[in-house]
Structure formats: C-alpha cells, structure tokens
Design an enzyme around this catalytic site. Structure first.
Site, PDB file in Angstrom:
ATOM      1  CD  GLU A 186      -2.851  -0.409   2.828  1.00 55.59           C
ATOM      2  OE1 GLU A 186      -2.935   0.521   3.051  1.00 55.59           O
ATOM      3  OE2 GLU A 186      -3.828  -1.580   2.625  1.00 55.59           O
ATOM      4  CD  GLU A 195     -11.712   2.248   1.946  1.00 51.53           C
ATOM      5  OE1 GLU A 195     -12.155   1.054   1.538  1.00 51.53           O
ATOM      6  OE2 GLU A 195     -10.899   2.894   2.060  1.00 51.53           O
ATOM      7  CE  LYS A 202     -10.419   3.424   6.361  1.00 53.60           C
ATOM      8  NZ  LYS A 202      -9.149   2.853   5.699  1.00 53.60           N
ATOM      9  CD  GLU A 212      -7.762   6.678   7.980  1.00 52.20           C
ATOM     10  OE1 GLU A 212      -7.910   5.902   6.923  1.00 52.20           O
ATOM     11  OE2 GLU A 212      -6.479   7.212   7.851  1.00 52.20           O
TER      12      GLU A 212
END
Length: 429
Positions: free
Chosen positions: A192, A246, A249, A255
């Site tokens: 990642e 996302e 999230k 994030e």
C-alpha cells in the site's frame, strides 16, 4: 470459511487438524475455482497485525505455515506466495536509513516470520505512506521531498548515500533493518502507498494536485527500475492505495479520499500508468462532460489470455448481450478474438456511462474516436441500444461466451492485488 479479522478480540481455540480441514475447504471454495483465470499471486495472512489492539501476532506464523501446507498439497506453493503485511510502525528507527531497525517488542514473532519468508522466497510486505511523515512532522520533512519533487538531497551520515525522496529512504530503512538481522535475500513489496486527494483542515497537503503528483512520480520511479540508493536497479513491486474513495469509512477526512475514482466510477484525477506521458488534472466534473463520441475497443497489444478473460467476463457477469458475435450473426466475422472482444467491450463501455474506468478491462481496452462499425455490424453509442436489435437475428439462447467465473483476471490485477486476508487461529483466547 468465514473471514476472521486479525483485530477480533476473541480468538477461538481449534485443534490443528480442524484448522487444516477448514483451510482445505476454504482453499477449494475460494481459490481453486477461480485460479488461474483470476490472477492470484499472494495470500497475506493478516494485515498490520502489530497495530492490532489484540495480542494476535504470535498466531500469524503458524497460520502462514498452514496456508503454505494447503497450497503445497494442491501444487500451488511455488505460484502463490504466502506473507503478511506490516505498517512502518514495525520499525523502531527509520532515520537515517542505515540505522533502520525493527522494534524489539516484535522480535518474538518477526524472527520466525523472516525465516519463513527467506526459506520460501516470499516478500516482506510493507504499507508505506510518505503523506503521514509529512503531515505529522512538516518541520522536518518537506512537501517536495515527500512528493518525489525535491531538488535537494538528504545525506545518510553513516553511508554517504543521497536521498531525494522519502519513499526511497523508508524502503532502505527496511532493507538495513533486514540486513542487521542477516536477512539479505528477502525482497520488499509495497502493498500500500498513495496520497489522499482531500483532508481535514489540518491535512492541507491532501489535494488532488498533490495526489496526482505523488502517484505519477511514484509510477515513473518504479517503472524505470531506478531502485533505491542502497539497492540501485532493484525491481520493486508497488501497489497504489486505492482504486476507489471509501465514502463511508470513519476517521479523518483523508481516510475517505485515497481513491483514484469516486464510488460512481468517475475519476478523482487522471493518472498515466505507463509512466511516460504527462499527467493532466481531470476532475470528476469533466470526466463525462465531453461532447465527443467515443467507443471502446480491444487493444491489439493485449495478450490472448487477458483478452479472453475480459471477453468472458463482459459476456457473463458484465451482462453484455454478446449474441451479435455468435456464428451467423452480423458481428461474428471477422472471427477473431480482438474483433469479438471489441464489440463486447464497447457495449459494456456504452452501457456504463462511457467512463474511463468502463473501458479499462485491465489495460486490454482502449478508447477511440473513430466509429468501429463495419458492414452490418453496428457499434452502440451512449444513450442508444437500437444497435443491439439491428445486429442480431434468431439464435439459440444456450450459446454464450461466459465461463461463469465470478471475477476475471483484469479485475483482480487492476491496481491492487486481491489479498485473501484471514487467520487460522491456532493459539489462545
């Protein structure tokens, strides 16, 4: 087998023979039916276990051994490697890179894990985020250094090696940490990395421009096999986080904004994955606003296997009507894979908003502005489905291109490796 998260506060005591039975069942149900049509190259047991509030790290290596044993039983242990991902927090020191060292509190499970990786030629998997290094210490880390844009160099006082970016420095800190424990053959894989396009007020560096700059420079750096100052020319496998934002999230704004695409499949910004062209900023607002009609066709540079997998998916799970490319139908000739895939790709592309991602097919699809229709074979355009009817005559409904696979190769290999992250619990509660 139901996935057991590494962060689970309750671990079940199972006898080893039951673990093995469950793992074999999971392998038969979740891997073997889709391999090799789906490109599965790694299984990671757990994710950043040292960050888990539960004491589960001691269970990881036994679980890895069980997974490897199951793979060996079906002859896939050399094709599918087993490892586990880590955060950079696994290090106690990372600067200067030559002083890189693992946190001694993790030694009890790191040593057997490193022995396992070395013995089975599996990579040490790491999640690296220069964004956090800059965000948390902007007085010590310059933005340009974090973005691969620095014109100055940071010198390692112990080795004299020169560093122009944070990414290389963090990778080399890991290499030196491994060498300090005499593990010199283990390769590093970055599972990642990336940069958020939006953040909270205190995350001012999280912008589309910076995200585009980081990922563009990262791709060029990796594709050129530049290596790092300590490992020049060393090939490095890197996976960008992440494909989609996302939006649900929890946590800080950043994030939810690491993706290349919004949930509606429009681009957050454009990105050149070849590492050769200049990246141009493209916002979600103008991705689908062009008045130019485009079509999606198969690339003549794609491999036959990749094209076949993508065609099977389009005509199966992709819900494309592929009747027109069956024998005796208007688009059957020329009877070759590129022609048939082009028709199917375009139908999927037009039916799904004619967006860039809808013509991806793992790099086997390309957009064109010249109508590929020919003779009585008409290629659909957005907002019109009459070409489907005009392309077909009576045909048996039993004929299909679908192989009934749930996931094609291009889905699993696009941007990120599909990781099957789970833990067979062989330890204590």
């Amino acid at each position: 087998m139901e996935e057991m998260r590494m962060t689970s506060p309750h671990l079940i005591k199972w006898p080893s023979w039951l673990n093995y039975m469950i793992l074999n069942t999971w392998l038969k149900n979740s891997i073997l039916p889709y391999y090799p049509a789906t490109k599965i190259t790694y299984i990671t047991v757990g994710a950043e276990v040292t960050e888990s509030p539960s004491n589960v790290s001691a269970l990881v290596v036994p679980a890895m051994k069980n997974v490897l044993a199951a793979l060996r039983k079906v002859g896939l242990h050399k094709r599918i490697k087993v490892s586990s991902t880590h955060s950079l927090g696994v290090l106690s020191r990372s600067f200067p890179p030559s002083a890189g060292a693992f946190n001694s509190s993790h030694a009890f499970f790191l040593k057997p894990m490193l022995e396992f990786l070395a013995e089975n030629q599996s990579p040490f998997m790491i999640d690296i985020y220069p964004f956090y290094a800059y965000r948390d210490s902007p007085s010590n880390v310059s933005l340009d250094y974090a973005l691969f844009e620095s014109s100055s160099e940071v010198i390692d006082p112990n080795t004299g090696l020169l560093y122009t970016n944070m990414f290389d420095a963090q990778i080399d800190a890991l290499y030196f940490a491994l060498m300090a424990l005499n593990f010199r053959t283990i390769k590093i894989m970055v599972t990642e990395t990336g940069w958020p396009s939006k953040g909270s007020p205190k995350e001012s560096a999280a912008t589309p421009d910076n995200a585009q700059t980081f990922n563009t420079n990262l791709i060029r750096h990796v594709i050129n096999n530049t290596g790092t100052p300590a490992k020049p020319g060393q090939e490095l496998n890197v996976y960008i986080f992440s494909l989609f934002n996302e939006n649900r999230k929890p946590g800080l704004e950043s994030e939810r904004n690491w993706g290349l695409f919004y949930p509606d499949q429009t681009s957050v910004y454009s990105l050149d994955f070849t590492g050769k062209g200049a990246a141009v900023m493209t916002t979600a607002a103008n991705v689908t606003s062009s008045n130019v009609t485009t079509w999606c066709i198969a690339s003549n540079k794609a491999s036959e296997m990749d094209l076949q997998n993508a065609l099977d998916w389009a005509c199966g799970p992709g819900n494309v009507d592929c009747t027109a490319i069956q024998p005796s139908q208007p688009c059957y000739e020329p009877d070759n894979l590129v022609s048939h895939a082009s028709f199917a790709f375009n139908n999927y592309f037009q039916q799904n908003g004619a967006t860039d991602v809808a013509c991806s097919f793992g790099g086997t699809g390309v957009k064109v502005d010249k109508n590929p229709s020919y003779d009585n074979c008409f290629y659909m355009t957005t907002g019109s489905n009459k070409t489907v009817a005009s392309n077909t005559t009576a045909i048996s409904s039993t004929t299909s291109y679908s192989t009934q696979k749930e996931a094609p190769t291009w889905v699993s290999s696009c941007l990120l490796v599909t990781f099957f992250s789970f833990l067979l619990n062989t330890g204590h509660a």
